[in-house]
Each structure stands twice: as C-alpha cells, then as structure tokens.
Design a protein around this motif. Structure first.
Motif, PDB file in Angstrom:
ATOM      1  N   LEU A  23      -3.922  18.599 -32.308  1.00 11.96           N
ATOM      2  CA  LEU A  23      -5.024  17.559 -32.769  1.00 11.96           C
ATOM      3  C   LEU A  23      -5.654  16.951 -31.607  1.00 11.96           C
ATOM      4  O   LEU A  23      -7.104  17.140 -31.514  1.00 11.96           O
ATOM      5  CB  LEU A  23      -4.656  16.722 -33.693  1.00 11.96           C
ATOM      6  CG  LEU A  23      -3.904  17.289 -35.060  1.00 11.96           C
ATOM      7  CD1 LEU A  23      -3.301  16.025 -35.695  1.00 11.96           C
ATOM      8  CD2 LEU A  23      -5.044  17.657 -35.905  1.00 11.96           C
ATOM      9  N   LEU A  24      -5.220  16.493 -30.887  1.00 15.25           N
ATOM     10  CA  LEU A  24      -5.800  15.918 -29.602  1.00 15.25           C
ATOM     11  C   LEU A  24      -6.541  16.984 -28.904  1.00 15.25           C
ATOM     12  O   LEU A  24      -7.679  16.749 -28.454  1.00 15.25           O
ATOM     13  CB  LEU A  24      -4.622  15.419 -28.497  1.00 15.25           C
ATOM     14  CG  LEU A  24      -5.242  14.678 -27.283  1.00 15.25           C
ATOM     15  CD1 LEU A  24      -6.197  13.661 -27.576  1.00 15.25           C
ATOM     16  CD2 LEU A  24      -4.044  14.414 -26.432  1.00 15.25           C
ATOM     17  N   PHE A  25      -5.898  18.286 -28.445  1.00 14.73           N
ATOM     18  CA  PHE A  25      -6.687  19.087 -27.880  1.00 14.73           C
ATOM     19  C   PHE A  25      -7.982  19.848 -28.684  1.00 14.73           C
ATOM     20  O   PHE A  25      -9.018  19.657 -27.969  1.00 14.73           O
ATOM     21  CB  PHE A  25      -5.501  20.448 -27.588  1.00 14.73           C
ATOM     22  CG  PHE A  25      -6.127  21.587 -26.811  1.00 14.73           C
ATOM     23  CD1 PHE A  25      -6.316  21.846 -25.767  1.00 14.73           C
ATOM     24  CD2 PHE A  25      -6.768  22.809 -27.724  1.00 14.73           C
ATOM     25  CE1 PHE A  25      -6.722  22.975 -25.017  1.00 14.73           C
ATOM     26  CE2 PHE A  25      -7.337  23.702 -27.172  1.00 14.73           C
ATOM     27  CZ  PHE A  25      -7.203  24.063 -25.675  1.00 14.73           C
ATOM     28  N   ALA A  26      -7.874  20.105 -29.909  1.00 18.11           N
ATOM     29  CA  ALA A  26      -9.102  20.207 -30.713  1.00 18.11           C
ATOM     30  C   ALA A  26     -10.259  19.265 -30.563  1.00 18.11           C
ATOM     31  O   ALA A  26     -11.331  19.635 -30.413  1.00 18.11           O
ATOM     32  CB  ALA A  26      -8.624  20.456 -31.950  1.00 18.11           C
ATOM     33  N   GLY A  27      -9.751  17.839 -30.603  1.00 18.95           N
ATOM     34  CA  GLY A  27     -10.688  16.854 -30.579  1.00 18.95           C
ATOM     35  C   GLY A  27     -11.594  16.739 -29.196  1.00 18.95           C
ATOM     36  O   GLY A  27     -12.797  16.841 -28.984  1.00 18.95           O
ATOM     37  N   ARG A  28     -10.568  17.045 -28.168  1.00 21.82           N
ATOM     38  CA  ARG A  28     -11.316  16.603 -26.714  1.00 21.82           C
ATOM     39  C   ARG A  28     -11.997  18.040 -26.396  1.00 21.82           C
ATOM     40  O   ARG A  28     -13.108  17.886 -25.785  1.00 21.82           O
ATOM     41  CB  ARG A  28     -10.107  16.496 -25.890  1.00 21.82           C
ATOM     42  CG  ARG A  28      -9.397  15.346 -25.941  1.00 21.82           C
ATOM     43  CD  ARG A  28     -10.042  14.178 -25.731  1.00 21.82           C
ATOM     44  NE  ARG A  28     -10.551  13.657 -26.816  1.00 21.82           N
ATOM     45  CZ  ARG A  28     -11.170  12.320 -26.893  1.00 21.82           C
ATOM     46  NH1 ARG A  28     -11.351  11.484 -25.780  1.00 21.82           N
ATOM     47  NH2 ARG A  28     -11.476  11.968 -28.147  1.00 21.82           N
ATOM     48  N   THR A  29     -11.493  19.057 -27.094  1.00 21.96           N
ATOM     49  CA  THR A  29     -12.387  20.307 -26.607  1.00 21.96           C
ATOM     50  C   THR A  29     -13.513  20.370 -27.217  1.00 21.96           C
ATOM     51  O   THR A  29     -14.829  20.639 -26.734  1.00 21.96           O
ATOM     52  CB  THR A  29     -11.731  21.549 -27.247  1.00 21.96           C
ATOM     53  OG1 THR A  29     -10.397  21.510 -26.588  1.00 21.96           O
ATOM     54  CG2 THR A  29     -12.445  22.735 -26.860  1.00 21.96           C
ATOM     55  N   LEU A 190     -16.151  14.130 -35.220  1.00 19.62           N
ATOM     56  CA  LEU A 190     -14.890  15.049 -35.480  1.00 19.62           C
ATOM     57  C   LEU A 190     -13.648  14.476 -34.712  1.00 19.62           C
ATOM     58  O   LEU A 190     -12.372  14.659 -35.035  1.00 19.62           O
ATOM     59  CB  LEU A 190     -15.165  16.424 -35.235  1.00 19.62           C
ATOM     60  CG  LEU A 190     -16.289  16.907 -36.486  1.00 19.62           C
ATOM     61  CD1 LEU A 190     -16.695  18.201 -36.061  1.00 19.62           C
ATOM     62  CD2 LEU A 190     -15.399  16.998 -37.693  1.00 19.62           C
ATOM     63  N   SER A 191     -13.925  14.337 -33.366  1.00 22.83           N
ATOM     64  CA  SER A 191     -12.701  14.021 -32.355  1.00 22.83           C
ATOM     65  C   SER A 191     -12.028  12.566 -32.693  1.00 22.83           C
ATOM     66  O   SER A 191     -10.782  12.580 -33.002  1.00 22.83           O
ATOM     67  CB  SER A 191     -13.311  13.852 -31.035  1.00 22.83           C
ATOM     68  OG  SER A 191     -12.152  13.321 -30.269  1.00 22.83           O
ATOM     69  N   ALA A 192     -13.003  11.865 -33.411  1.00 20.44           N
ATOM     70  CA  ALA A 192     -12.296  10.483 -33.740  1.00 20.44           C
ATOM     71  C   ALA A 192     -11.575  10.753 -35.165  1.00 20.44           C
ATOM     72  O   ALA A 192     -10.358  10.161 -35.397  1.00 20.44           O
ATOM     73  CB  ALA A 192     -13.493   9.377 -33.971  1.00 20.44           C
ATOM     74  N   LEU A 193     -12.099  11.449 -35.994  1.00 24.79           N
ATOM     75  CA  LEU A 193     -11.341  11.935 -37.257  1.00 24.79           C
ATOM     76  C   LEU A 193     -10.170  12.458 -36.917  1.00 24.79           C
ATOM     77  O   LEU A 193      -8.951  12.200 -37.589  1.00 24.79           O
ATOM     78  CB  LEU A 193     -12.080  12.965 -38.121  1.00 24.79           C
ATOM     79  CG  LEU A 193     -11.517  13.226 -39.415  1.00 24.79           C
ATOM     80  CD1 LEU A 193     -11.397  12.104 -40.345  1.00 24.79           C
ATOM     81  CD2 LEU A 193     -12.390  14.258 -40.109  1.00 24.79           C
ATOM     82  N   VAL A 198      -3.224  11.856 -34.990  1.00 26.23           N
ATOM     83  CA  VAL A 198      -2.313  11.864 -33.667  1.00 26.23           C
ATOM     84  C   VAL A 198      -1.430  10.880 -33.681  1.00 26.23           C
ATOM     85  O   VAL A 198      -1.977   9.671 -34.012  1.00 26.23           O
ATOM     86  CB  VAL A 198      -3.435  11.858 -32.489  1.00 26.23           C
ATOM     87  CG1 VAL A 198      -2.402  11.856 -31.223  1.00 26.23           C
ATOM     88  CG2 VAL A 198      -4.230  12.868 -32.487  1.00 26.23           C
ATOM     89  N   ARG A 199      -0.057  11.227 -33.530  1.00 26.64           N
ATOM     90  CA  ARG A 199       0.930  10.321 -33.123  1.00 26.64           C
ATOM     91  C   ARG A 199       1.160  10.167 -31.951  1.00 26.64           C
ATOM     92  O   ARG A 199       1.586  11.272 -31.263  1.00 26.64           O
ATOM     93  CB  ARG A 199       2.232  10.480 -34.154  1.00 26.64           C
ATOM     94  CG  ARG A 199       1.824  10.562 -35.518  1.00 26.64           C
ATOM     95  CD  ARG A 199       1.567   9.069 -36.088  1.00 26.64           C
ATOM     96  NE  ARG A 199       1.206   9.135 -37.329  1.00 26.64           N
ATOM     97  CZ  ARG A 199      -0.123   8.865 -37.875  1.00 26.64           C
ATOM     98  NH1 ARG A 199      -1.086   8.992 -36.773  1.00 26.64           N
ATOM     99  NH2 ARG A 199      -0.473   8.883 -39.216  1.00 26.64           N
ATOM    100  N   VAL A 200       0.945   8.979 -30.874  1.00 24.12           N
ATOM    101  CA  VAL A 200       1.288   8.729 -29.769  1.00 24.12           C
ATOM    102  C   VAL A 200       2.457   8.020 -29.339  1.00 24.12           C
ATOM    103  O   VAL A 200       2.508   7.045 -29.985  1.00 24.12           O
ATOM    104  CB  VAL A 200       0.109   8.318 -29.059  1.00 24.12           C
ATOM    105  CG1 VAL A 200       0.185   8.099 -27.494  1.00 24.12           C
ATOM    106  CG2 VAL A 200      -1.057   9.157 -29.275  1.00 24.12           C
ATOM    107  N   GLU A 201       3.593   8.500 -28.646  1.00 21.49           N
ATOM    108  CA  GLU A 201       4.534   7.431 -28.317  1.00 21.49           C
ATOM    109  C   GLU A 201       3.982   6.344 -27.690  1.00 21.49           C
ATOM    110  O   GLU A 201       3.347   6.310 -26.313  1.00 21.49           O
ATOM    111  CB  GLU A 201       5.473   8.434 -27.186  1.00 21.49           C
ATOM    112  CG  GLU A 201       6.865   7.575 -26.920  1.00 21.49           C
ATOM    113  CD  GLU A 201       7.527   8.361 -26.126  1.00 21.49           C
ATOM    114  OE1 GLU A 201       8.377   7.711 -25.334  1.00 21.49           O
ATOM    115  OE2 GLU A 201       7.494   9.569 -25.804  1.00 21.49           O
TER     116      GLU A 201
END
Length: 420
Positions: A23-29, A190-193, A198-201
């Motif tokens: 999800l992070l990769f998709a949003g940043r891209t 979309l990135s914010a959505l 995203v779950r971050v440690e």
C-alpha cells in the motif's frame, strides 16, 4: 560422529508481498508520478501567465526556501510522532495546495501571490513529508527485505521520472497545465487514503525538549564518519547538478547540435537512473557506502565533456552513466542508513541528509551563471567536476566508509562486514 548442521535461514519475503509496504509503495508511486509532471507544467503556466522568468524564480524560491528551513523540524516530527500520521497529514496539505494552484490556472487569471503562497505551503509540507519516507519503509518490511524495498522505491522513482514529463506534456498540450495540478492533487489524495490502511511498527521515543531532539539527531550524524563525509559528497553532487542544469542547455544548443541534444541527454539520463536502480536491486556490494560514493563520482564525466564541447553522443552516454550511479546510490544508501541508524532517530538523521544535500543546489544555481558570464561556461563546469569528483572519491580515504560493510547494524555503523 555426524556433525550438527545449522538450518539455513529462509530468505526474506519480497517486500511487495507485505500488505502494508504494498500500500505504501502504491501511494508513493502515485504521488511521485504526479510530482514528476509538475515542474514542466508550473514553468509553462507561470511564464504564460506573467511572461517573466523573475516571476518563475520567485515561485520556485517560495517552494524551496520553506522546505530548507523546516527540514530539521520535519525530522523531529517524524521521530516524535507517528510517521504515518505525519505523512498522511502532509499528503492532505499538498493535495489542497495543488488543487488551489489548479483552480487558479483553470480560472484563466491566476494570481502570482496566490501561486507563490500555495507553493510555499506545499514546500513546507514537503519538509515534514520527506523525513518520514525512511521510517515508513523500515516500519513496514522485515529487516531482511529492506534492500529490496528500497530498490523497488528507486525503480518507482526512476519510472516516474520517465513518465512524468511525458504526462505533463500531454496534459499541457491538450487540456492545459491546470489539469496537471489537479492530477497531482488527486495522487496525493489517493496516497493519503492508502496510508490510512498502512500499519507501521512503532518505535518508542523518549520525550525531550525540541532543542534536545535536534541536538540528538545531529549527534547521530556527527558520530558516524561514514555518514557525514558521504553527505559532503552528496551535497557536492547536488551543487554540481545545479551547475549542469543551469549551463548545460546553452552549451548543448550552441556547441553540440541544438536543443534536441539536450532533450536526448535528459532522456538517456532518466533511462540510466532506472538501470542503476534495477542494478541496485540485484547487487549486494560488500562495501555498499564506498561503492555507491564511487559511482556518484562519475557525475564529473559529463561536466568535463560539456566543458570541452566533446561530441554529443559521448556526452549523452556519460550523462546516462552518471545518472545510473545516482540510481544505484539511492536504494543502497537508504538501506545502509536504515540498518545503521537507530529507528528512534531515523527521521531526524534523514532530515539532515536532505538539508545538507539540497542546500547546495541554490548555491549552484546562483553562482553558475555569474561565473560563466565572467570566465565562460568552461570554468564553472570544470570546477563543479573537480568538486564532485574530489568529494565523492575522497570518501574512500575515510576509515568508516571503507569499513562499513553489508552487515553493519544500528548502534555500530562502522563495523567491518562479516564477509571480510
């Protein structure tokens, strides 16, 4: 007697198999693609509205200055608060500012003051967003997958560098530059959505004063000779890049065959960056920081060739090689920093990295034309080549750079690699 055997450690899963990183990769891209379309659209829009290069310089400065001033604050926020929340908030702010610019341009009578304020707010949000990227990657993948995660991010960055300008050109020529900003706003939304899922440690961070947080972050930088000396090389690279971007187009037009040569140089550079990022995803150098810095030193080659007006194909090929060095450095450097710097200080250390790297660019933009007017373009181009080559190659003399191996870990960024 049969000797006991140690079971082989299973390979770490590819980071894209991890839902949060995916999800992070998709949003940043998405946001990178929108951002890659903005520089060309912004330049054309401001010049069309005002007819003034000074107005364009003002708008660009309004975006850059707040970013430089606020980067250390962004690093503290990224460490002190949840990096995901900070990134999500900045995405929403940048969504709003890009929508404002788009509305101004689509309205047909844009206000220079509104454009400048919107870009300043977007630059300020960027100062808080940039330091969160490294903690977000580190917090969404296993340690063994960090290198491949950073390589995937590098490939996405290089692919958007290729596609972004083409997308900007298509939008500007068909529906106008305003829609490029609307598109960029949509990518941030979309990135914010995606970030909401995203779950971050989380890493516990002791509560201190703001000044104490800044000081601790700087101490983390100073305590690692491989880190701060490499930053000098990275800063020299950015200053040299500003010199090349300022003087290169004129040299290409006047001495190397015209504007088509400059366009070809930029496109080959984008391809080189992509190939370097792809190589970084497969390579496992025993001395990652040293190898990456030596690759970065290749930027001296196109500077020298432009200074002596070498044949266009040779200059273009040299620029492609230099950009491949940059594409290789980005994921290798990110992985080295993520593994060697404690997680609770990672955003602050990253913010100082960005600050020192970006601060040299305005200097290059300002000094290059002055030096070229006084002595010709050859002098600043050769000076930039000597600076970037000397600073990047010079890191090989630093013990920490030579000793930093692929096995270095947080809290001891200067151990030798276990393969030694």
């Amino acid at each position: 007697m049969i000797a006991a055997t140690t079971p082989a450690t299973p390979p770490a899963p590819h980071p894209l198999r991890t839902r949060s990183f995916r999800l992070l990769f998709a949003g940043r891209t998405l946001s990178l693609l929108g951002d890659a379309a903005i520089p060309a659209a912004l330049a054309l829009a401001v010049l069309e509205a005002t007819g003034s290069t000074s107005a364009l310089a003002l708008v660009l400065a309004c975006a850059m200055v707040p970013k430089l001033l606020l980067l250390p604050f962004g690093g503290v926020a990224g460490d002190r608060f949840d990096a995901r929340t900070v990134a999500l908030t900045t995405d929403l702010v940048r969504c709003a500012t890009q929508l404002l610019v788009g509305a101004q341009l689509l309205g047909g009578a844009p206000s220079l003051a509104v454009l400048a304020v919107a870009e300043a707010l977007g630059g300020a949000a960027g100062a808080f967003a940039m330091p969160t990227m490294s903690p977000l990657v580190k917090g969404t993948v296993p340690t063994g997958s960090l290198h491949r995660a950073n390589a995937a991010m590098g490939v996405a960055q290089s692919a958007t560098r290729l596609g972004g300008p083409a997308l900007a050109g298509a939008l500007v020529l068909t529906v106008g530059p305003g829609w490029a900003f609307v598109l960029d706003a949509a990518t941030f939304a979309l990135s914010a959505l995606l970030l909401t899922a995203v779950r971050v440690e989380r890493v516990p961070v002791p509560r201190r004063s703001f000044r104490a947080d800044l000081v601790e972050g700087w101490q983390e930088v100073r305590s690692r000779d491989w880190y701060w000396t490499s930053l000098i090389g990275h800063s020299a690279w950015n200053g040299a890049a500003a010199v090349l971007m300022t003087l290169g187009p004129a040299v290409a037009v006047q001495r190397l065959g015209g504007g088509a040569t400059w366009v070809a140089l930029l496109q080959v550079g984008a391809v080189g960056f992509l190939l370097g990022a792809l190589l970084a995803g497969r390579a496992r150098p025993r001395r990652p920081v040293l190898t990456a810095n030596l690759g970065l030193a290749t930027y001296a080659l196109p500077l020298v060739l432009l200074a002596v007006a070498a044949p266009a194909p040779l200059t273009i090929a040299a620029y492609g090689l230099a950009q491949a060095g940059l594409g290789f450095l980005s994921p290798v450097w990110q992985t080295a920093v993520q593994r060697a710097v404690p997680a609770h200080a990672l955003a602050r250390v990253t913010s100082y990295d960005w600050l020192l790297s970006l601060a040299a660019m305005p200097l290059g933009y300002a000094l290059a034309p002055l030096a070229a007017a006084a002595w010709g373009p050859e002098v600043p181009l050769l000076a930039a080549a000597l600076t970037v080559g000397g600073c990047c190659l010079g890191t090989a003399l630093v013990p920490g750079v030579r000793r930093f191996g692929a096995g270095s870990r947080a809290g001891g960024g200067e151990q030798a690699s276990p393969t030694t």
